[in-house]
Design an enzyme around this catalytic site. Structure first.
Site, PDB file in Angstrom:
ATOM      1  N   HIS A   1      54.430  48.681  90.723  1.00  9.39           N
ATOM      2  CA  HIS A   1      53.460  49.782  90.879  1.00  9.39           C
ATOM      3  C   HIS A   1      53.573  50.773  89.718  1.00  9.39           C
ATOM      4  CE1 HIS A   1      53.789  49.214  95.538  1.00  9.39           C
ATOM      5  NE2 HIS A   1      52.717  48.578  95.093  1.00  9.39           N
TER       6      HIS A   1
ATOM      7  N   ASN B   1      42.262  41.963  87.483  1.00  8.02           N
ATOM      8  CA  ASN B   1      43.508  41.800  88.224  1.00  8.02           C
ATOM      9  C   ASN B   1      43.438  40.426  88.878  1.00  8.02           C
ATOM     10  OD1 ASN B   1      45.679  41.883  89.918  1.00  8.02           O
ATOM     11  ND2 ASN B   1      45.132  43.799  90.924  1.00  8.02           N
TER      12      ASN B   1
ATOM     13  N   GLU C   1      44.525  52.600  89.549  1.00  6.10           N
ATOM     14  CA  GLU C   1      45.189  51.702  88.602  1.00  6.10           C
ATOM     15  C   GLU C   1      44.204  51.114  87.600  1.00  6.10           C
ATOM     16  OE1 GLU C   1      47.210  50.259  92.228  1.00  6.10           O
ATOM     17  OE2 GLU C   1      48.750  49.554  90.869  1.00  6.10           O
TER      18      GLU C   1
ATOM     19  N   ARG D   1      56.582  43.502 104.638  1.00  2.00           N
ATOM     20  CA  ARG D   1      57.874  43.249 103.971  1.00  2.00           C
ATOM     21  C   ARG D   1      58.961  44.142 104.557  1.00  2.00           C
ATOM     22  NH1 ARG D   1      55.573  44.311  98.201  1.00  2.00           N
ATOM     23  NH2 ARG D   1      53.730  43.017  98.415  1.00  2.00           N
TER      24      ARG D   1
ATOM     25  N   ARG E   1      45.805  43.308  84.290  1.00  6.44           N
ATOM     26  CA  ARG E   1      47.014  43.730  84.994  1.00  6.44           C
ATOM     27  C   ARG E   1      47.962  42.539  85.047  1.00  6.44           C
ATOM     28  NH1 ARG E   1      48.244  43.834  91.240  1.00  6.44           N
ATOM     29  NH2 ARG E   1      50.216  44.911  91.155  1.00  6.44           N
TER      30      ARG E   1
END
Ligand code: ADP
Length: 396
Positions: free
Chosen positions: A179, A7, A384, A240, A90
């Site tokens: 996601h 990743n 993940e 956020r 990823r």
């Protein structure tokens, strides 16, 4: 087969080496401060964590250090690169071009590059990781697993914005969602756990981490999700904002004399529960502690966060005309008992009842609803990296 899962960000790179037969993690770690100075954290399974300052002017050096660590005589977990059968990368944004994972070819890289506009901070960095691996591991098959791919099944009515159509035609402005690897992994696992075929379930996944999103998974397909063109839309997150009235931007820009960059920085880095808590913290552990100690803004931040999650779940019950399973995952979803309790307190109308004792558990796979609850509520830790390793093996 051993699969190296990568990743890769602009200055950091996370990795795991996974044995796909046993699904065990053989080693994992992180390269940080790439292009600045460089630091490698490496931990073999059952071994000590090592941290080394190593010069990493580019990602190529970083990946070389990862390979050196994995093949190190003393602390390594494989003898040579030959024992790494594939690399799973990823990738953040596959636009409309990728509805599933793919084996990486020159053509694929070109198509990913064409999506760079949609994720200017992430896609170019992801590709740098791919190129560096190709250089150092020639002949090893590489697979791209996209964060957006799982949501490509959304119908038009879910992904179109109420904006001039030409922006979709010209620039592909639409909801993509993120996601996806986690929403897919967790919704599939939920179906297994409740013993109903995946293609016959209505599941809502609440992926609540620092970045957070909710998805509606109908009969194994994502039909809506809260993040949009970018990961800024939807839930109130760590820093956020999630959904706001877009006209606030003009209002604040004038008052605070901010340009677009200043506004985007405010929305991405200074908002969410961090901003709401008066800059106290973006971490739920701090917020919960402060709230218990009577801190008003921390309490409000938690209330707003949970309420927004509950509203999205309600919306997705409508989208699917019902729900069988509601699943909590990621850092907050897996660990925060009070957040799960508060979110579920809004679901009385669905016939949801929570088993307090089960909900007191953390970080494990568990059904937290009572046996007579009309909707099953589950906690499922996301993974993940394992999902990427599985996809990688499936493709090669
Ligand atoms: P991301 O991958 O988006 O960075 P994670 O899924 O790792 O995020 O989640 C990180 C968040 O999980 C932290 O910011 C923290 O708020 C929350 N978290 C982790 N452990 C706990 C805990 N025990 N209780 C409450 N929140 C927790």
């Amino acid at each position: 087969m051993n699969v190296l899962v990568i990743n890769c960000g602009s200055s950091s790179l996370k990795f795991q080496l996974i044995n796909s037969d046993t699904e065990a993690v053989l080693a994992k770690g992180l390269c940080e401060r790439i292009g600045i100075d460089g630091r490698l954290t490496y931990q073999p399974a059952g071994g000590e964590k090592e941290v080394n300052e190593l010069a990493m002017p580019t990602h190529t050096e970083a990946i070389q250090f990862v390979i050196d660590a994995l093949t190190n005589e003393k602390t390594g977990v494989v003898k040579s690169l030959d024992e790494i059968g594939a690399v799973g990368h990823r990738l953040v944004h596959g636009g409309e071009k990728f509805a599933s994972s793919v084996v990486i070819t020159e053509e694929v890289k070109k198509a990913v590059e064409e999506c760079n506009d949609l994720a200017p901070l992430h896609n170019p960095a992801n590709l740098i990781g791919v190129n560096a691996c190709e250089k150092l591991m020639p002949g090893t098959p590489m697979v791209a697993v996209f964060d957006t791919a799982f949501h490509q099944t959304m119908p038009e009515k879910a992904y179109m914005y109420g904006l001039p159509y030409e922006y979709y035609e010209k620039y592909k402005v639409r909801r993509y969602g993120f996601h996806g690897t986690s929403h897919s992994f967790v919704s599939k696992r939920a179906a297994e756990l409740v013993g109903v075929p995946y293609d016959q379930t209505k599941t809502i996944v609440c992926h609540l981490g620092n970045g957070a999103s909710v998805s509606a998974v109908l009969n194994g397909k994502s039909v809506d999700t809260s993040m949009g063109l970018t990961p800024l839309e939807g839930l109130v997150m760590g820093t956020r904002s999630g959904d706001i009235d877009p006209a606030i931007l003009e209002f604040i820009a004038k008052k605070e004399n901010l340009d677009i960059e200043g506004l985007m920085n405010m929305l991405n880095k200074k908002s969410g529960v961090f901003g709401l808590s008066n800059n106290l913290s973006s971490d739920f552990r701090d917020l919960l502690e402060a709230s218990e100690a009577g801190n008003g803004p921390a309490k409000i931040a938690i209330e707003v966060f949970c309420y927004r999650v509950a509203k999205y779940v309600g919306a997705y019950v409508a989208a699917m005309n019902g729900v069988d399973n509601i699943v909590f995952t990621a850092g907050i979803g897996e660990n925060s008992v009070p957040v799960r309790e508060k979110v579920c307190s809004y679901f009385g109308y669905l016939g949801v009842t929570i088993d307090k004792e089960a909900n007191a558990k953390r970080g494990e796979e568990i059904v937290i609803s009572t046996p007579d609850s009309k909707v099953k509520v589950l906690v499922i830790p996301t993974n993940e990296e394992l999902a990427i390793a599985r996809e990688t093996v499936a493709l090669i």
